[in-house]
Design an enzyme around this catalytic site. Structure first.
Site, short mmCIF file in Angstrom:
data_model
loop_
_atom_site.label_atom_id
_atom_site.label_comp_id
_atom_site.label_asym_id
_atom_site.label_seq_id
_atom_site.Cartn_x
_atom_site.Cartn_y
_atom_site.Cartn_z
N ASP A 283 0.67 -1.43 0.10
CA ASP A 283 0.19 -0.25 0.11
C ASP A 283 0.95 1.09 0.07
O ASP A 283 1.91 1.39 0.37
CB ASP A 283 -0.66 -0.25 1.03
CG ASP A 283 -1.46 1.08 1.63
OD1 ASP A 283 -2.31 1.13 0.43
OD2 ASP A 283 -1.84 2.05 2.09
N GLU B 205 1.16 -0.32 -4.70
CA GLU B 205 0.43 0.83 -5.02
C GLU B 205 1.17 2.21 -5.52
O GLU B 205 2.04 2.62 -4.66
CB GLU B 205 -0.68 0.61 -3.94
CG GLU B 205 -1.54 1.66 -4.41
CD GLU B 205 -2.55 2.47 -3.46
OE1 GLU B 205 -3.50 2.21 -3.57
OE2 GLU B 205 -1.44 2.83 -2.07
#
Length: 546
Positions: A201, A270
């Protein structure tokens, strides 16, 4: 022959645990719920399951604020439940990919609770602390994605700490080698437990500019896009200094060296930066950093064939040694059939988008419910849970509309998700698209998805082949997928992004149309010696070409 890693061309199914299946009737989905519904996941023909955070957390950002990286939050179960999930997935030869949030922790993490006490404790330099300006204001102009300044005052230290997200999500100081080592140790804890990979993330947010330089202002006409509305002051800046620092690339190489100690573990980063496509290429460069990266380029409102072509082509030109991954929905974006259907949910659009995404070069992520063609749920302000939406209501309604529980049974209480009131309401508009309602219809989005993914695996050109785009000017996406070692697998793929039927000119010699109904149009009666093709609205075709 060169070995092709399992994740190249893989289909990854994203589970948002809170909303997938509630096994113990507390209104919140859990790990046992994923196990209980794993037959559904297996039926989709996917290769891996990405499980959003299930770690211990005060849930200020619903698990993306971690207070213990090595344990399961009681809301979701226990470590033994995670081990059972790994075992269940292994039975189906499906990998489990877990979501790691490395750039920041919860403010209730023991590291931060110690760090905030004073300037001399053993963890004093584990987070990004800075003195105020002479007038007491924040050290610089950096903004939080969730609104307002990215700095929070801590009276015990007489300093500010950095939070790129919520104030309850302090950023770790990755310039400290001890922080890097501790983070790598936490990652290895899950590697030893048998995970198949990591979705990382906001991975470009690990490092900050040591000089704390101000971000430059962004002109008003350039503020929209990248998932941030121009109503969010975060969009007012070029974020050159609060993320995506060059030191981060060296840390990616350390992560990769750790991953490579374990067999066939995949890393998916990401990336959200000022030039996400360039940074996707950098973060996967020369197969020495991450295996794959994805960004928000296909999670915007821009639904056009040209946008898809430009995005994929740009990455192809820049990426060396890495592998792309594409998604059109996830837990942070409005559901795609609403976003790209301009508010009108359309099951034909859902079928076409699943086929289009699965035909691009790269691996793909499917967000839970996308296989059902679910649209964005409408919630009242009183029903919101997302702090992002609560802050920016009503201009931005937050992310809860894509996070409502999965509808399993049309006529069951709460759609079969739980026997008690769920943490977010089950959308009544989604019940007709529940799993049991779609099972018997071969042309339903669900069965079309299953059929397509099985069909896709039989065509290596679509799984791992190269891509070559063909120019069109009628909002039709046209490209060829081909494997250099298998010339017979040269497949022309076409998708009509218009709701109405359209006619396109063909310059390729079609050898045969490939029967790919029900997810695209029926081409069984079309002549091969045609130089134009009539394509139904929100549909497409496949053909072998010379």
């Amino acid at each position: 022959m060169q070995h092709t890693p399992w994740w190249q061309g893989a289909v990854i199914y994203q589970v948002y645990p809170r909303s997938f299946m509630d096994s113990n009737n507390d209104g919140i989905g859990d790990l046992q719920g994923i196990i209980d519904r794993f037959d559904h996941i297996e039926s989709l023909g996917v290769d891996a399951v990405w499980v959003s955070p299930f770690f211990k957390s005060p849930m200020k950002d619903f698990g993306y604020d971690i207070s213990d990286y090595r344990d399961v939050d009681p809301l979701f179960g226990e470590l033994k439940d995670f081990d059972a999930l790994i075992a269940r997935a292994n039975q189906s030869n499906i990998k489990i990919i877990i979501d790691q949030v490395l750039s920041h922790t919860s403010d209730q993490h023991p590291w931060f609770e110690e760090s905030r006490q004073d300037k001399t404790n053993p963890k004093a330099d584990w987070y990004v602390w800075a003195d105020p300006k002479p007038d007491g204001t924040a050290p610089n102009n950096w903004m939080s994605i969730f609104g307002g300044t990215a700095w929070q005052w801590e009276p015990r230290r007489g300093q500010y700490y950095l939070h790129n997200f919520l104030s309850s999500q302090p950023d770790l100081n990755f310039h400290n080698p001890d922080v890097q080592k501790a983070v790598l140790d936490n990652v290895e804890f899950w590697l030893k437990r048998g995970v198949g990979g990591f979705r990382l993330d906001a991975i470009n947010f690990c490092f900050h500019d040591k000089q704390l330089r101000d971000n430059p202002a962004k002109p008003k006409e350039l503020r929209a896009g990248r998932g941030f509305s121009e109503d969010n002051p975060y969009a007012y800046q070029y974020h050159y200094y609060n993320n995506t620092q060059p030191e981060n690339l060296e840390f990616m190489e350390q992560l990769r060296q750790l991953f490579d100690k374990y067999d066939e573990v995949v890393s998916l980063g990401e990336i959200s930066s000022e030039d996400s496509l360039k940074d996707m290429a950098l973060y996967t460069h020369n197969n020495q950093r991450l295996n794959m990266a994805y960004s928000f380029e296909l999670l915007t409102d821009d639904f056009s064939a040209q946008h898809i072509k430009d995005t994929v082509s740009s990455l192809e030109e820049q990426m060396t040694g890495g592998w792309p991954c594409w998604a059109v929905s996830n837990h942070d974006a409005d559901r795609v059939v609403t976003r790209w259907g301009k508010g009108k949910e359309n099951t034909q659009l859902a079928r076409m988008l699943a086929a289009m995404l699965g035909s691009l070069k790269g691996s793909i992520c499917t967000y839970q419910g996308e296989e059902l063609g679910l649209g964005q749920a409408e919630l009242s302000f009183e029903e919101l849970q997302d702090p992002f939406g609560i802050t920016f209501w009503p201009q931005f309604k937050g992310r809860d509309g894509c996070r409502t529980p999965m509808p399993w049974q049309q006529d069951a209480v709460h759609g079969g998700f739980s026997q008690v009131k769920p943490w977010l309401p089950v959308s009544a508009a989604q019940l007709p698209l529940s799993v049991d309602a779609q099972e018997q219809d071969p042309r339903s989005p669900l069965n079309s998805y299953r059929t397509f993914m099985k069909w896709r695996k039989a065509h290596s050109a679509l799984v791992t082949g190269d891509i070559e785009f063909i120019s069109t000017d009628d909002n039709v996406l046209l490209f060829i997928r081909h494997c250099p070692q298998a010339e017979k697998q040269k497949i022309l793929c076409g998708f009509n992004f218009n709701e109405q039927a359209t006619e396109i000119k063909l310059t390729q010699n079609i050898v045969e149309f490939i029967d790919a109904s029900p997810f695209v149009m029926d081409t069984s009666s079309l002549p091969l010696d045609t130089n134009s093709l009539h394509i139904d609205g929100f549909s497409g075709f496949y053909a072998h070409v010379e």
